[in-house]
Scaffold this motif. Sequence first.
Motif, PDB file in Angstrom:
ATOM      1  N   GLU A 100       0.982  -1.091  -0.197  1.00 20.56           N
ATOM      2  CA  GLU A 100      -0.272  -0.286  -0.023  1.00 20.56           C
ATOM      3  C   GLU A 100       0.452   1.323  -0.185  1.00 20.56           C
ATOM      4  O   GLU A 100       0.630   2.146  -0.508  1.00 20.56           O
ATOM      5  CB  GLU A 100      -1.367   0.474   1.523  1.00 20.56           C
ATOM      6  CG  GLU A 100      -1.877  -0.690   1.210  1.00 20.56           C
ATOM      7  CD  GLU A 100      -2.962  -0.843   2.755  1.00 20.56           C
ATOM      8  OE1 GLU A 100      -4.090  -1.151   2.295  1.00 20.56           O
ATOM      9  OE2 GLU A 100      -2.339  -0.958   3.766  1.00 20.56           O
ATOM     10  N   LYS A 101       2.196   1.047   1.001  1.00 19.86           N
ATOM     11  CA  LYS A 101       2.872   2.597   0.890  1.00 19.86           C
ATOM     12  C   LYS A 101       3.127   3.229  -0.588  1.00 19.86           C
ATOM     13  O   LYS A 101       4.080   2.999  -1.071  1.00 19.86           O
ATOM     14  CB  LYS A 101       4.169   2.703   1.708  1.00 19.86           C
ATOM     15  CG  LYS A 101       3.060   2.364   3.158  1.00 19.86           C
ATOM     16  CD  LYS A 101       4.688   2.345   3.881  1.00 19.86           C
ATOM     17  CE  LYS A 101       6.024   2.137   3.903  1.00 19.86           C
ATOM     18  NZ  LYS A 101       6.932   2.189   5.333  1.00 19.86           N
ATOM     19  N   MET A 102       4.048   1.579  -1.311  1.00 20.05           N
ATOM     20  CA  MET A 102       4.587   1.707  -2.648  1.00 20.05           C
ATOM     21  C   MET A 102       3.585   2.055  -3.722  1.00 20.05           C
ATOM     22  O   MET A 102       3.738   2.955  -4.057  1.00 20.05           O
ATOM     23  CB  MET A 102       5.067   0.329  -3.081  1.00 20.05           C
ATOM     24  CG  MET A 102       6.329   0.068  -1.885  1.00 20.05           C
ATOM     25  SD  MET A 102       7.314  -1.862  -2.912  1.00 20.05           S
ATOM     26  CE  MET A 102       6.047  -2.904  -2.573  1.00 20.05           C
ATOM     27  N   ILE A 103       1.808   1.379  -3.321  1.00 22.48           N
ATOM     28  CA  ILE A 103       1.202   1.511  -4.763  1.00 22.48           C
ATOM     29  C   ILE A 103       1.083   3.207  -3.888  1.00 22.48           C
ATOM     30  O   ILE A 103       0.893   4.633  -5.284  1.00 22.48           O
ATOM     31  CB  ILE A 103       0.035   0.890  -4.432  1.00 22.48           C
ATOM     32  CG1 ILE A 103      -0.356   0.369  -4.432  1.00 22.48           C
ATOM     33  CG2 ILE A 103      -0.724   2.309  -5.114  1.00 22.48           C
ATOM     34  CD1 ILE A 103      -0.200  -0.611  -5.317  1.00 22.48           C
ATOM     35  N   ALA A 104       0.973   4.266  -3.071  1.00 19.87           N
ATOM     36  CA  ALA A 104       0.835   5.393  -2.717  1.00 19.87           C
ATOM     37  C   ALA A 104       1.286   6.395  -3.481  1.00 19.87           C
ATOM     38  O   ALA A 104       1.254   7.272  -3.684  1.00 19.87           O
ATOM     39  CB  ALA A 104       0.847   5.238  -1.259  1.00 19.87           C
ATOM     40  N   TYR A 105       3.027   5.578  -2.362  1.00 22.30           N
ATOM     41  CA  TYR A 105       4.278   6.623  -3.668  1.00 22.30           C
ATOM     42  C   TYR A 105       4.243   6.841  -4.933  1.00 22.30           C
ATOM     43  O   TYR A 105       4.239   7.753  -5.794  1.00 22.30           O
ATOM     44  CB  TYR A 105       5.635   5.919  -3.055  1.00 22.30           C
ATOM     45  CG  TYR A 105       6.452   6.565  -3.763  1.00 22.30           C
ATOM     46  CD1 TYR A 105       7.233   7.733  -2.770  1.00 22.30           C
ATOM     47  CD2 TYR A 105       7.701   6.195  -4.714  1.00 22.30           C
ATOM     48  CE1 TYR A 105       7.787   8.772  -3.514  1.00 22.30           C
ATOM     49  CE2 TYR A 105       8.240   7.022  -5.044  1.00 22.30           C
ATOM     50  CZ  TYR A 105       9.353   8.378  -4.354  1.00 22.30           C
ATOM     51  OH  TYR A 105      10.015   8.431  -5.336  1.00 22.30           O
ATOM     52  N   ARG A 106       3.805   5.672  -5.395  1.00 23.51           N
ATOM     53  CA  ARG A 106       3.497   5.568  -6.721  1.00 23.51           C
ATOM     54  C   ARG A 106       2.026   6.696  -7.841  1.00 23.51           C
ATOM     55  O   ARG A 106       2.469   7.305  -8.320  1.00 23.51           O
ATOM     56  CB  ARG A 106       3.391   4.214  -7.789  1.00 23.51           C
ATOM     57  CG  ARG A 106       3.194   4.484  -9.140  1.00 23.51           C
ATOM     58  CD  ARG A 106       4.246   4.380 -10.190  1.00 23.51           C
ATOM     59  NE  ARG A 106       4.020   4.718 -11.358  1.00 23.51           N
ATOM     60  CZ  ARG A 106       4.960   5.164 -12.194  1.00 23.51           C
ATOM     61  NH1 ARG A 106       5.846   6.363 -11.786  1.00 23.51           N
ATOM     62  NH2 ARG A 106       4.153   5.615 -13.843  1.00 23.51           N
ATOM     63  N   VAL A 107       1.492   6.574  -6.914  1.00 26.63           N
ATOM     64  CA  VAL A 107       0.601   7.448  -7.188  1.00 26.63           C
ATOM     65  C   VAL A 107       0.890   8.810  -7.118  1.00 26.63           C
ATOM     66  O   VAL A 107       0.663  10.010  -7.914  1.00 26.63           O
ATOM     67  CB  VAL A 107      -1.197   7.375  -6.302  1.00 26.63           C
ATOM     68  CG1 VAL A 107      -1.969   8.182  -6.540  1.00 26.63           C
ATOM     69  CG2 VAL A 107      -1.495   5.798  -6.653  1.00 26.63           C
ATOM     70  N   GLU A 108       1.445   9.182  -5.938  1.00 27.85           N
ATOM     71  CA  GLU A 108       1.891  10.575  -5.601  1.00 27.85           C
ATOM     72  C   GLU A 108       2.528  10.541  -7.169  1.00 27.85           C
ATOM     73  O   GLU A 108       2.901  12.558  -7.006  1.00 27.85           O
ATOM     74  CB  GLU A 108       2.757  10.932  -4.488  1.00 27.85           C
ATOM     75  CG  GLU A 108       1.394  10.936  -3.297  1.00 27.85           C
ATOM     76  CD  GLU A 108       2.602  10.430  -1.974  1.00 27.85           C
ATOM     77  OE1 GLU A 108       3.884  11.226  -1.854  1.00 27.85           O
ATOM     78  OE2 GLU A 108       2.781  10.248  -0.889  1.00 27.85           O
ATOM     79  N   MET A 109       3.818  10.181  -7.539  1.00 26.41           N
ATOM     80  CA  MET A 109       4.660  10.050  -8.373  1.00 26.41           C
ATOM     81  C   MET A 109       3.643  10.878  -9.284  1.00 26.41           C
ATOM     82  O   MET A 109       3.772  12.200 -10.172  1.00 26.41           O
ATOM     83  CB  MET A 109       5.200   9.110  -8.876  1.00 26.41           C
ATOM     84  CG  MET A 109       6.928   8.726  -7.735  1.00 26.41           C
ATOM     85  SD  MET A 109       7.427   7.474  -8.183  1.00 26.41           S
ATOM     86  CE  MET A 109       8.187   7.742  -9.496  1.00 26.41           C
ATOM     87  N   ILE A 110       3.017   9.952 -10.068  1.00 28.19           N
ATOM     88  CA  ILE A 110       1.505  10.307 -11.254  1.00 28.19           C
ATOM     89  C   ILE A 110       1.400  11.224 -11.293  1.00 28.19           C
ATOM     90  O   ILE A 110       0.883  12.142 -12.090  1.00 28.19           O
ATOM     91  CB  ILE A 110       0.902   9.500 -11.426  1.00 28.19           C
ATOM     92  CG1 ILE A 110       1.642   7.426 -11.718  1.00 28.19           C
ATOM     93  CG2 ILE A 110       0.116   9.673 -12.980  1.00 28.19           C
ATOM     94  CD1 ILE A 110       0.784   6.414 -11.827  1.00 28.19           C
ATOM     95  N   GLN A 111       0.653  11.821  -9.760  1.00 28.05           N
ATOM     96  CA  GLN A 111       0.099  13.400  -9.670  1.00 28.05           C
ATOM     97  C   GLN A 111       0.655  14.639 -10.040  1.00 28.05           C
ATOM     98  O   GLN A 111       0.304  15.547 -10.661  1.00 28.05           O
ATOM     99  CB  GLN A 111      -0.806  13.304  -8.553  1.00 28.05           C
ATOM    100  CG  GLN A 111      -1.556  12.215  -8.911  1.00 28.05           C
ATOM    101  CD  GLN A 111      -2.341  12.000  -6.854  1.00 28.05           C
ATOM    102  OE1 GLN A 111      -1.546  12.313  -6.126  1.00 28.05           O
ATOM    103  NE2 GLN A 111      -4.269  11.882  -7.608  1.00 28.05           N
ATOM    104  N   GLY A 112       2.058  13.707  -8.865  1.00 27.94           N
ATOM    105  CA  GLY A 112       3.199  15.217  -9.509  1.00 27.94           C
ATOM    106  C   GLY A 112       3.455  15.448 -10.699  1.00 27.94           C
ATOM    107  O   GLY A 112       4.362  16.618 -11.049  1.00 27.94           O
ATOM    108  N   GLU A 113       3.405  15.063 -11.597  1.00 26.84           N
ATOM    109  CA  GLU A 113       3.859  14.979 -13.344  1.00 26.84           C
ATOM    110  C   GLU A 113       2.673  16.177 -14.282  1.00 26.84           C
ATOM    111  O   GLU A 113       3.247  16.447 -15.067  1.00 26.84           O
ATOM    112  CB  GLU A 113       4.038  13.891 -14.012  1.00 26.84           C
ATOM    113  CG  GLU A 113       5.110  12.592 -13.566  1.00 26.84           C
ATOM    114  CD  GLU A 113       4.899  11.138 -14.319  1.00 26.84           C
ATOM    115  OE1 GLU A 113       4.641  11.036 -14.823  1.00 26.84           O
ATOM    116  OE2 GLU A 113       5.841  10.303 -13.833  1.00 26.84           O
TER     117      GLU A 113
END
Length: 114
Positions: A100-113
């Motif tokens: 869940e933490k890894m998924i949340a981090y990846r979502v943050e990365m995508i949203q920051g793009e």
Amino acid sequence: MNEIEQFILQQPVDRQERLFALAKLGRSLPNVTECISYNMPCFKLNQKPIFYFAPCKKHIGFYPTPNVITKFQEELSEYKTSKGAVQLPESRELPIALIEKMIAYRVEMIQGEH
């Protein structure tokens, strides 16, 4: 029944519960699309992959992209990893909180793009 459910139901019965657990994590995210890509279930946000997963002989391959693996390298030290993959052994419980933490981090990365 969608593509991912069909994919999972084609796997050995003793592996389906773990695969459905990963699919549930993907489906819990807002605005996510799901598909089969590279012959694996994939969850995307803004047309960018959040993660893929696939059953292998003695583990489930979890593919959250290389930057996520790098970010969580220390927490993943108990697992075999490669540039973009984590091997989740059949002999161990799924590390749901870490996933869940890894998924949340990846979502943050995508949203920051954007």
